[in-house]
Design an enzyme around this catalytic site. Structure first.
Site, PDB file in Angstrom:
ATOM      1  CB  THR A  78      -0.936  -0.010   1.216  1.00 55.87           C
ATOM      2  OG1 THR A  78      -1.902  -1.010   1.000  1.00 55.87           O
ATOM      3  CG2 THR A  78      -1.643   1.318   1.406  1.00 55.87           C
ATOM      4  NE  ARG A 106      -9.136  -8.121   0.948  1.00 59.00           N
ATOM      5  CZ  ARG A 106      -8.252  -7.179   1.257  1.00 59.00           C
ATOM      6  NH1 ARG A 106      -7.665  -6.500   0.298  1.00 59.00           N
ATOM      7  NH2 ARG A 106      -7.942  -6.918   2.495  1.00 59.00           N
ATOM      8  CB  VAL A 107     -13.254  -4.379  -2.165  1.00 61.02           C
ATOM      9  CG1 VAL A 107     -12.902  -2.906  -1.940  1.00 61.02           C
ATOM     10  CG2 VAL A 107     -13.638  -4.604  -3.636  1.00 61.02           C
ATOM     11  N   GLY A 108     -10.550  -4.356  -0.168  1.00 63.60           N
ATOM     12  CA  GLY A 108     -10.054  -4.048   1.178  1.00 63.60           C
ATOM     13  C   GLY A 108     -10.517  -2.694   1.648  1.00 63.60           C
ATOM     14  CB  THR A 128      -0.722   0.513   5.175  1.00 68.08           C
ATOM     15  OG1 THR A 128      -0.297  -0.685   4.520  1.00 68.08           O
ATOM     16  CG2 THR A 128       0.233   0.800   6.319  1.00 68.08           C
ATOM     17  N   GLY A 129      -2.472  -2.016   6.131  1.00 69.37           N
ATOM     18  CA  GLY A 129      -2.521  -3.162   7.026  1.00 69.37           C
ATOM     19  C   GLY A 129      -3.640  -4.110   6.653  1.00 69.37           C
ATOM     20  N   GLY A 131      -6.772  -5.094   5.843  1.00 70.19           N
ATOM     21  CA  GLY A 131      -7.895  -4.254   5.430  1.00 70.19           C
ATOM     22  C   GLY A 131      -9.218  -4.598   6.071  1.00 70.19           C
TER      23      GLY A 131
HETATM   24  N1  ASP Z   1      -4.851  -2.472   3.451  1.00 70.53           N
HETATM   25  C1  ASP Z   1      -4.562  -3.221   2.251  1.00 70.53           C
HETATM   26  C2  ASP Z   1      -5.680  -4.205   2.011  1.00 70.53           C
HETATM   27  O1  ASP Z   1      -6.163  -4.800   2.946  1.00 70.53           O
HETATM   28  C3  ASP Z   1      -3.279  -3.952   2.274  1.00 70.53           C
HETATM   29  C4  ASP Z   1      -2.064  -3.133   2.617  1.00 70.53           C
HETATM   30  O2  ASP Z   1      -2.137  -2.167   3.349  1.00 70.53           O
HETATM   31  O3  ASP Z   1      -0.970  -3.489   2.173  1.00 70.53           O
HETATM   32  O4  ASP Z   1      -6.031  -4.405   0.874  1.00 70.53           O
END
Ligand code: ASP
Length: 208
Positions: A78, A106-108, A128-129, A131
């Site tokens: 991200t 899938r949508v984060g 970020t993280g 999701g």
């Molecule tokens: N937050 C993003 C997701 O869940 C992944 C990421 O932060 O790298 O799609």
């Protein structure tokens, strides 16, 4: 998302364009809507003349194939940004390829306002993280609302939102700033690539 006006644009399930953020911005600036997905998002981006990925093999990096791995964990990808201009206007943007091994469709959190991105007149946040947990905690909006309605400092609000994400079983981080100049870049994951350019020219850059 543009803070002062809370205008916003978002795209999901969009493939083949160099800058999903430009596509999101085109949604914000050239439509009466907020979110486009899949074919519709691609059609809009093409109509607005946004740059396509000409050679996918040369453009994309396979997940886990880079140098940025921590132990056996796969790196995520991200990219987020929060900014304030010279008038004090805030903005936030978040872009991702998602998580490794995600199922089709899938949508984060990243394209979802209030989850992975938020900007209002007072606070801008990009996350970020994991999701799913950021979605369930409404993490980005939670930070802003803790500041606005709870009177918390930005740093406290960000840590509290990340603690809720953790309690739900996820980890990650966020970057945030307020219109009165508070900046925070906390994370509860193994690391988070982050940088900040302050108004006095100070530049911070770190991973762990
Ligand atoms: N937050 C993003 C997701 O869940 C992944 C990421 O932060 O790298 O799609």
């Amino acid at each position: 998302m543009h803070g002062p006006s809370q205008r916003a644009g978002s795209v999901a399930a969009l493939e083949g364009f160099v800058s999903p953020i430009k596509a999101a911005r085109a949604v914000m600036e050239t439509t009466a809507h907020v979110m486009f997905v899949g074919e519709g998002a691609a059609a809009l981006a093409a109509e607005r003349g946004l740059e396509c990925v000409a050679d996918p093999a040369a453009w994309y990096t396979h997940a886990g194939g880079g140098q940025d791995r921590t132990g056996e964990e796969l790196a995520t990808g991200t990219v987020g940004c929060v900014a304030m201009d010279e008038t004090g206007a805030l903005a936030a943007a978040t872009s991702t390829a998602g998580i490794f091994g995600k199922p089709l469709g899938r949508v984060g959190d990243c394209p979802v306002l209030g989850a992975g991105v938020w900007a209002d007149p007072r606070v801008a946040v990009s996350c970020t993280g994991a999701g799913e947990m950021f979605l369930r905690a409404a993490a980005a909006a939670q930070v802003a609302h803790r500041v606005r309605f709870g009177g918390e400092s930005l740093a406290d609000a960000a840590l509290a939102a990340l603690a809720e994400v953790k309690a739900l079983g996820g980890e990650g981080g966020l970057i945030a700033l307020t219109a009165d100049g508070q900046v925070t870049l906390p994370y509860n994951s193994a690391g988070m690539k982050r940088a900040a350019l302050m108004p006095d020219g100070t530049f911070l850059c770190d991973v762990f």
